[in-house]
Design a protein around this motif. Structure first.
Motif, PDB file in Angstrom:
ATOM      1  N   ARG A   1       3.147  -4.881   0.501  1.00 26.56           N
ATOM      2  CA  ARG A   1       4.398  -4.208   0.133  1.00 26.56           C
ATOM      3  C   ARG A   1       4.160  -2.742  -0.208  1.00 26.56           C
ATOM      4  N   LEU A   2       3.093  -2.461  -0.939  1.00 26.83           N
ATOM      5  CA  LEU A   2       2.788  -1.078  -1.283  1.00 26.83           C
ATOM      6  C   LEU A   2       2.464  -0.261  -0.036  1.00 26.83           C
ATOM      7  N   LYS A   3       1.721  -0.875   0.876  1.00 27.65           N
ATOM      8  CA  LYS A   3       1.376  -0.175   2.117  1.00 27.65           C
ATOM      9  C   LYS A   3       2.621   0.106   2.950  1.00 27.65           C
ATOM     10  N   LYS A   4       3.508  -0.884   3.058  1.00 30.84           N
ATOM     11  CA  LYS A   4       4.736  -0.700   3.829  1.00 30.84           C
ATOM     12  C   LYS A   4       5.599   0.397   3.221  1.00 30.84           C
ATOM     13  N   TYR A   5       5.720   0.402   1.903  1.00 30.43           N
ATOM     14  CA  TYR A   5       6.526   1.418   1.222  1.00 30.43           C
ATOM     15  C   TYR A   5       5.933   2.808   1.446  1.00 30.43           C
ATOM     16  N   SER A   6       4.612   2.912   1.362  1.00 30.75           N
ATOM     17  CA  SER A   6       3.944   4.191   1.554  1.00 30.75           C
ATOM     18  C   SER A   6       4.161   4.715   2.974  1.00 30.75           C
ATOM     19  N   GLU A   7       4.092   3.806   3.967  1.00 28.60           N
ATOM     20  CA  GLU A   7       4.318   4.208   5.354  1.00 28.60           C
ATOM     21  C   GLU A   7       5.756   4.655   5.578  1.00 28.60           C
ATOM     22  N   GLU A   8       6.711   3.959   4.955  1.00 27.74           N
ATOM     23  CA  GLU A   8       8.113   4.340   5.090  1.00 27.74           C
ATOM     24  C   GLU A   8       8.381   5.707   4.460  1.00 27.74           C
ATOM     25  N   CYS A   9       7.700   5.993   3.344  1.00 23.90           N
ATOM     26  CA  CYS A   9       7.840   7.309   2.705  1.00 23.90           C
ATOM     27  C   CYS A   9       7.328   8.415   3.621  1.00 23.90           C
ATOM     28  N   ARG A  10       6.209   8.157   4.285  1.00 28.69           N
ATOM     29  CA  ARG A  10       5.644   9.167   5.194  1.00 28.69           C
ATOM     30  C   ARG A  10       6.562   9.407   6.385  1.00 28.69           C
ATOM     31  N   LYS A  11       7.150   8.339   6.923  1.00 26.39           N
ATOM     32  CA  LYS A  11       8.028   8.477   8.079  1.00 26.39           C
ATOM     33  C   LYS A  11       9.294   9.247   7.733  1.00 26.39           C
ATOM     34  N   SER A  12       9.792   9.054   6.519  1.00 32.98           N
ATOM     35  CA  SER A  12      11.042   9.707   6.115  1.00 32.98           C
ATOM     36  C   SER A  12      10.816  11.032   5.407  1.00 32.98           C
ATOM     37  N   ASP A  13       9.548  11.451   5.330  1.00 30.41           N
ATOM     38  CA  ASP A  13       9.179  12.686   4.624  1.00 30.41           C
ATOM     39  C   ASP A  13       9.602  12.649   3.153  1.00 30.41           C
ATOM     40  N   GLY A  14       9.696  11.432   2.604  1.00 34.87           N
ATOM     41  CA  GLY A  14      10.045  11.287   1.201  1.00 34.87           C
ATOM     42  C   GLY A  14       8.813  11.456   0.336  1.00 34.87           C
ATOM     43  N   PRO A  15       8.993  11.428  -0.992  1.00 33.79           N
ATOM     44  CA  PRO A  15       7.848  11.559  -1.895  1.00 33.79           C
ATOM     45  C   PRO A  15       6.889  10.385  -1.729  1.00 33.79           C
ATOM     46  N   ALA A  16       5.631  10.692  -1.537  1.00 37.16           N
ATOM     47  CA  ALA A  16       4.629   9.650  -1.310  1.00 37.16           C
ATOM     48  C   ALA A  16       4.364   8.877  -2.589  1.00 37.16           C
ATOM     49  N   LEU A  17       3.974   7.620  -2.422  1.00 35.44           N
ATOM     50  CA  LEU A  17       3.589   6.794  -3.560  1.00 35.44           C
ATOM     51  C   LEU A  17       2.288   7.336  -4.130  1.00 35.44           C
ATOM     52  N   ILE A  18       2.289   7.620  -5.415  1.00 35.11           N
ATOM     53  CA  ILE A  18       1.125   8.250  -6.041  1.00 35.11           C
ATOM     54  C   ILE A  18      -0.063   7.300  -6.052  1.00 35.11           C
ATOM     55  N   TYR A  19       0.198   6.033  -6.285  1.00 34.45           N
ATOM     56  CA  TYR A  19      -0.884   5.070  -6.423  1.00 34.45           C
ATOM     57  C   TYR A  19      -1.113   4.331  -5.100  1.00 34.45           C
ATOM     58  N   ASP A  20      -2.340   4.183  -4.705  1.00 31.45           N
ATOM     59  CA  ASP A  20      -2.637   3.458  -3.479  1.00 31.45           C
ATOM     60  C   ASP A  20      -3.367   2.152  -3.757  1.00 31.45           C
ATOM     61  N   SER A  21      -3.573   1.814  -4.990  1.00 33.84           N
ATOM     62  CA  SER A  21      -4.304   0.600  -5.357  1.00 33.84           C
ATOM     63  C   SER A  21      -3.345  -0.372  -6.018  1.00 33.84           C
ATOM     64  N   ASP A  22      -3.354  -1.632  -5.540  1.00 33.68           N
ATOM     65  CA  ASP A  22      -2.485  -2.628  -6.166  1.00 33.68           C
ATOM     66  C   ASP A  22      -2.897  -2.879  -7.611  1.00 33.68           C
ATOM     67  N   GLY A  23      -4.192  -2.807  -7.899  1.00 36.12           N
ATOM     68  CA  GLY A  23      -4.658  -2.979  -9.265  1.00 36.12           C
ATOM     69  C   GLY A  23      -4.144  -1.884 -10.186  1.00 36.12           C
ATOM     70  N   THR A  24      -4.121  -0.642  -9.687  1.00 31.67           N
ATOM     71  CA  THR A  24      -3.622   0.485 -10.482  1.00 31.67           C
ATOM     72  C   THR A  24      -2.129   0.355 -10.739  1.00 31.67           C
ATOM     73  N   VAL A  25      -1.372  -0.031  -9.699  1.00 33.29           N
ATOM     74  CA  VAL A  25       0.072  -0.188  -9.853  1.00 33.29           C
ATOM     75  C   VAL A  25       0.392  -1.277 -10.876  1.00 33.29           C
TER      76      VAL A  25
END
Length: 605
Positions: free
Chosen positions: A522-546
């Motif tokens: 889910r985090l990966k999908k959200y991050s990819e959607e943010c990149r495609k829409s030029d929206g603000p990127a997800l700051i955290y890339d680790s599920d453990g950190t989130v």
């Protein structure tokens, strides 16, 4: 305000809680004494011990409404009442004892579990004594603590909002592990697979399930368990181990199935059991994707016999094999730029082979034309020139290092000695007194490099070379699953002393891995959607950190229930990234979960 009067009460202990029962006395004329009969549960000691506050059952409160005006605690086999304040519904003591629990992460996990096939499957497979809630609580402990040492669970449960709010001590958790039986695990597999197929139908996804297959080693401190045997430990851990094989849905990253085997069972043999299990569990429309360790002719035949789709990566280094024959035939075409696919950046050719196999082999009986069947297999052959050149360069550098050491008369290490014996030979000399020298056998070097840079994928389902390549590339998700299990969740070693506990704990660890993989997807999908829409990127890339960040969201727990504080800023964004709603700030009633476990102890007034 007068203190309420209680009927005769008795405390009975289950494996995970203490309950309050009423009873009646009846005279036994044969034994000439009074005996207790007609037990009825009326409340729970919420502390998880014999002493503590009593939470009365609603039916009992309806019979005795005066109890609603008091806090009742059991102390030294007696019951102490404290009046509630009318305005707040809380006593002064209660106000001071209100608990703050870490709750944001487990709230999010609850929503994820209930929205995927995992939740319904778990509830259906483990309904007795509400074990599904207890199992989930242990799973959340593993996910959030990145450790499978269950002795630390009580401290975690004391400060964390969990699906099962009652106390679970180490001995109780051990009993839960032993209650997890093979049939229940199979029921879970069946239900979660059924749920995934239903989601595919709703999404109009007609593609077959592509399941990545691989295995890993899990070490154990105990050598007395039946399945724990020394073998080829893939982590080079000097402990005995079991082998754990998993099937992971390549599209969602959700682990759907696992089996564990003795630590010395070769990889190729494990697939035959998985195919048999798959046939028994009636999972249809699947394609198994495996690496070279599983690609034997026997496994291909087993898949065909059981109508299971396959995509196997074949070994290219087996002399005289059909794989090498096909590469030799197409070696010229695999240098033709017209055969280079722009998407995969590899030269590719597909060979259609009519594959003969025995439909129902009988031990000791030779096959004939009447007993054999033919299936179409697609052999997709790829050549990556860059890989071939990289391997060549690496080999030349190793050869150069050996030549340098020979010149300096230095000793070779084990790997260098093996390569030396493989491709070097003594140089012929007419001078018997000349020192011994060595030359490189160029023919052997060519043979060693001949099949480098090639990959051969065999399938009975995927006829397109590019689709087969992409499907194989997705098998990284099963490797990511093992990395999550062993590194992220700290489950590389098991700490159990009996086989029943081992089986249960492996399932719980598998479940923790499944949920963690959903979070990652889910985090990966959200991050990819943010990149495609030029929206603000997800700051955290680790599920453990989130999850660690969300875990700092607190929940206030009081007599009648609980409530979350206001949640704003980045934390709201993280809930959005996980695809779950933000918890409401309004108070919610705490659920009273009944445990119908067998009673182990009783303590009377």
């Amino acid at each position: 305000m007068s203190t309420p009067k209680l009927p005769p009460l008795i405390i009975k202990k289950s494996p995970s809680a203490f309950y309050v029962y009423t009873y009646k006395n009846k005279w036994n004329s044969e034994k000439a004494r009074s005996e207790r009969v007609e037990f009825k549960k009326v409340g729970t000691v919420v502390s998880g011990q014999k002493e503590g506050r009593i939470r009365w059952d609603e039916k009992f409160l309806e019979e005795r409404p005066e109890l609603r005006n008091f806090i009742c605690e059991r102390k030294a086999k007696g019951y102490v009442f404290e009046p509630l304040e009318k305005e707040t519904g809380l006593s002064l003591k209660q106000v001071l004892s209100i608990k703050q629990l870490h709750a944001g992460a487990t709230w999010a996990l609850d929503q994820i579990v209930s929205s995927t096939p995992i939740g319904p499957a778990l509830k259906k497979a483990f309904p007795q004594k509400r074990d599904y809630l207890k199992i989930l609580s242990i799973v959340y402990f593993i996910i959030l603590n990145e450790n499978n040492n269950i002795s630390r669970y009580p401290n975690f449960a004391e400060t964390t909002r969990l699906p099962w709010p009652g106390a679970l001590h180490a001995s109780t958790i051990g009993r839960i592990f032993r209650r997890i039986k093979s049939q229940q695990i199979e029921n879970y597999f069946t239900e979660v697979q059924k749920g995934l197929l239903e989601l595919k139908i709703k999404a109009n996804d007609t593609d077959k399930l592509t399941l990545a297959l691989d295995s890993t080693s899990i070490s154990s401190y105990s050598e007395k368990l039946p399945n724990v045997i020394r073998g080829r430990n893939k982590d080079e851990d000097n402990l005995p181990q079991i082998n754990l094989l998993m099937l992971v849905d390549s599209k969602t990253g959700l682990p759907l199935f696992y089996r564990h085997y003795d630590g010395n069972v070769p990889d190729a043999q494990t697939v035959r059991r998985v195919i048999a299990d798959n046939s028994r569990l009636k999972l249809t429309d699947v394609v198994l994707v495996s690496d070279k360790g599983y690609s034997s002719n026997k496994n291909i035949n087993d898949c065909l016999r059981n109508d299971v789709g396959l995509l196997f990566n074949m070994k290219c280094g087996v002399k005289g094999s059909l794989t090498q024959e096909l590469i030799d035939e197409e070696m010229g075409n695999l240098r033709d730029l017209n055969k280079r696919d722009w998407y995969t950046e590899a030269f590719q050719v597909t060979k259609k082979i009519e594959w003969s196999y025995e439909r129902q082999p009988v031990p000791g009986k030779r096959s004939s034309k009447n007993t054999r069947e033919v299936a179409t297999l697609y052999w997709h052959i790829y050549f990556d020139k860059q890989i071939a050149e990289k391997v060549s360069q690496g080999l030349f550098e190793r050869i150069g290092k050996i030549q340098e050491k020979l010149h300096k008369k230095e000793s070779l290490d084990e790997n260098e000695q093996s390569l030396f014996e493989e491709i070097f030979e003594k140089a012929e000399s007419s001078d018997e007194d000349a020192p011994v020298s060595y030359i490189i056998n160029n023919k052997k070097v060519d043979e060693k490099l001949r099949y480098k840079g090639y990959r051969v994928l065999v399938s009975n389902e995927i006829s397109d070379a590019r689709k087969a390549w992409c499907a194989y590339q997705e098998r990284w998700k099963v490797e990511d699953t093992f990395k999550t299990l062993k590194s992220r969740l700290g489950c590389s070693r098991n700490r159990v002393s009996d086989n029943e506990s081992l089986n249960g704990k492996i399932f719980v660890q598998f479940l923790a891995t499944s949920i963690a993989m959903v979070v990652r997807a889910r985090l990966k999908k959200y991050s990819e959607e943010c990149r495609k829409s030029d929206g603000p990127a997800l700051i955290y890339d680790s599920d453990g950190t989130v999850l660690g960040t969300l875990n700092n969201i607190m929940q206030t727990k009081f007599q009648a229930g609980y409530y979350f504080g206001e949640i704003a800023g980045k934390r709201r964004k993280l809930f959005e990234a996980l695809g779950v709603r933000v918890p409401d700030s309004e108070p919610e009633r705490e659920m009273d979960y009944e445990d119908e476990a067998d009673e182990y102890d009783d303590d009377e007034l």
